[in-house]
Design an enzyme around this catalytic site. Structure first.
Site, PDB file in Angstrom:
ATOM      1  N   ASP A  11      21.942  -3.453  56.679  1.00  0.00           N
ATOM      2  CA  ASP A  11      20.639  -4.672  57.192  1.00  0.00           C
ATOM      3  C   ASP A  11      20.617  -5.609  56.631  1.00  0.00           C
ATOM      4  OD1 ASP A  11      18.259  -5.135  58.981  1.00  0.00           O
ATOM      5  OD2 ASP A  11      17.530  -4.551  57.046  1.00  0.00           O
ATOM      6  N   MET A  12      19.904  -6.726  57.011  1.00  0.00           N
ATOM      7  CA  MET A  12      19.555  -7.400  56.315  1.00  0.00           C
ATOM      8  C   MET A  12      18.530  -7.949  55.358  1.00  0.00           C
ATOM      9  SD  MET A  12      22.707 -10.352  57.903  1.00  0.00           S
ATOM     10  CE  MET A  12      21.540 -11.892  56.965  1.00  0.00           C
ATOM     11  N   ASP A  13      17.441  -8.226  56.476  1.00  0.00           N
ATOM     12  CA  ASP A  13      16.125  -8.268  56.160  1.00  0.00           C
ATOM     13  C   ASP A  13      14.910  -7.322  55.300  1.00  0.00           C
ATOM     14  OD1 ASP A  13      14.946 -10.880  57.265  1.00  0.00           O
ATOM     15  OD2 ASP A  13      16.489 -10.748  58.618  1.00  0.00           O
ATOM     16  N   THR A  45      23.141  -6.056  61.395  1.00  0.00           N
ATOM     17  CA  THR A  45      21.427  -7.247  61.583  1.00  0.00           C
ATOM     18  C   THR A  45      21.510  -6.733  62.849  1.00  0.00           C
ATOM     19  OG1 THR A  45      20.150  -8.731  61.617  1.00  0.00           O
ATOM     20  CG2 THR A  45      22.651  -9.207  61.773  1.00  0.00           C
ATOM     21  N   ASP A 196      15.995  -0.103  56.768  1.00  0.00           N
ATOM     22  CA  ASP A 196      14.659  -0.548  56.411  1.00  0.00           C
ATOM     23  C   ASP A 196      13.415   0.157  57.720  1.00  0.00           C
ATOM     24  OD1 ASP A 196      12.832  -3.229  56.253  1.00  0.00           O
ATOM     25  OD2 ASP A 196      14.949  -3.514  57.365  1.00  0.00           O
ATOM     26  N   SER A 197      14.150  -0.521  59.055  1.00  0.00           N
ATOM     27  CA  SER A 197      13.742  -0.225  60.029  1.00  0.00           C
ATOM     28  C   SER A 197      13.490   0.334  60.997  1.00  0.00           C
ATOM     29  CB  SER A 197      12.991  -1.811  60.309  1.00  0.00           C
ATOM     30  OG  SER A 197      12.241  -2.601  59.298  1.00  0.00           O
TER      31      SER A 197
END
Length: 256
Positions: A11-13, A45, A196-197
């Site tokens: 993942d990116m953000d 992403t 993270d999400s």
């Protein structure tokens, strides 16, 4: 003579990128070590391709990419492999719900991102990939979630605790990683997925090793096989050093 894990899906953000939207030098260094060791590194992403591509170029990645939460799959940079579109009639419905609540919204078409500020109403004339809502009001967000669940046929996740992201049902990062595995000829058990999400949750649950960042939402941390440092503390470097390259060394030592 191969590593246990062959693909690192990032993942990116909130994961690859720190809060300044940068990849730290240490993280770049460890990603390069993984690539040099023969590990495929894949960006996975919710961003659109054009927003993700500069980071892939910074890392020198030529591997497949997963964008818009799995609605677009790229065989390699700039070569589209598969695209999952949303019914324009559904986009119209989602837009009307946003107006009903008076909240911020955005929608990804195949060409660009539209939001409340640049919405021109041309829904039927475009191809759509994802719709999103954002509100700090927990009560409104809960009502909205219930309403969306009642609609059915939707993949509902988030990329922050205050938003909701909608893709076609079954289109998520786990689906995207599964398709990338087919392209690369590897198994899901050979994948490390990091995020993270909630839009990372399906991938973390499906991968051979699911890793949550230290800053991940609580549900994601609970479902992960491991939790590492935060996105501001080079958590990705920790993933590679602790779980990927150390595994490769062990496996190589055993085979030899």
């Amino acid at each position: 003579m191969t590593a246990k894990y062959r693909l690192l899906a990032l993942d990116m953000d909130g994961t690859l990128l720190n809060d300044e939207q940068q990849i730290t030098p240490k993280t770049v260094e460890w990603i390069q070590k993984a690539v040099d060791a023969g590990v495929h590194v894949c960006l996975s992403t919710g961003r659109a391709f054009r927003s993700a591509m500069p980071y892939a170029e910074q890392l020198g990645l030529k591997t497949p990419m997963i964008t818009v939460n799995g609605s677009e799959l790229w065989r390699e940079p700039f070569e589209l492999y598969r695209r999952s579109l949303m019914d324009p009639a559904l986009i119209q419905q989602l837009y009307e719900i946003a107006e009903e609540y008076g909240i911020w919204f955005w929608a990804y078409s195949t060409e660009q991102v539209y939001n409340r500020n640049n919405w021109d109403g041309d829904i039927m004339g475009r191809e759509w990939l994802k719709f999103g809502y954002s509100t700090e009001d927990d009560e409104i967000r809960h009502k909205l979630l219930m309403q969306l669940m009642d609609l059915g046929g939707l993949e509902i996740t988030n990329s922050t605790p205050t938003n909701l992201e909608i893709n076609p049902l079954g289109v998520n990062k786990a689906y995207g990683i599964g398709e990338v595995c087919k392209l690369l000829g590897i198994e899901m058990s050979q994948v490390v997925a990091v995020g993270d999400s909630l839009n990372d949750l399906a991938a973390i649950q499906a991968a051979g090793l699911g890793v949550a960042m230290g800053n991940a939402q609580e549900t994601v941390q609970q479902e992960a096989d491991a939790v590492v440092a935060s996105n501001n503390e080079d958590g990705i470097a920790e993933v590679i050093e602790k779980y990927i390259l150390s595994e490769a060394e062990v496996t190589l030592g055993t085979d030899c």
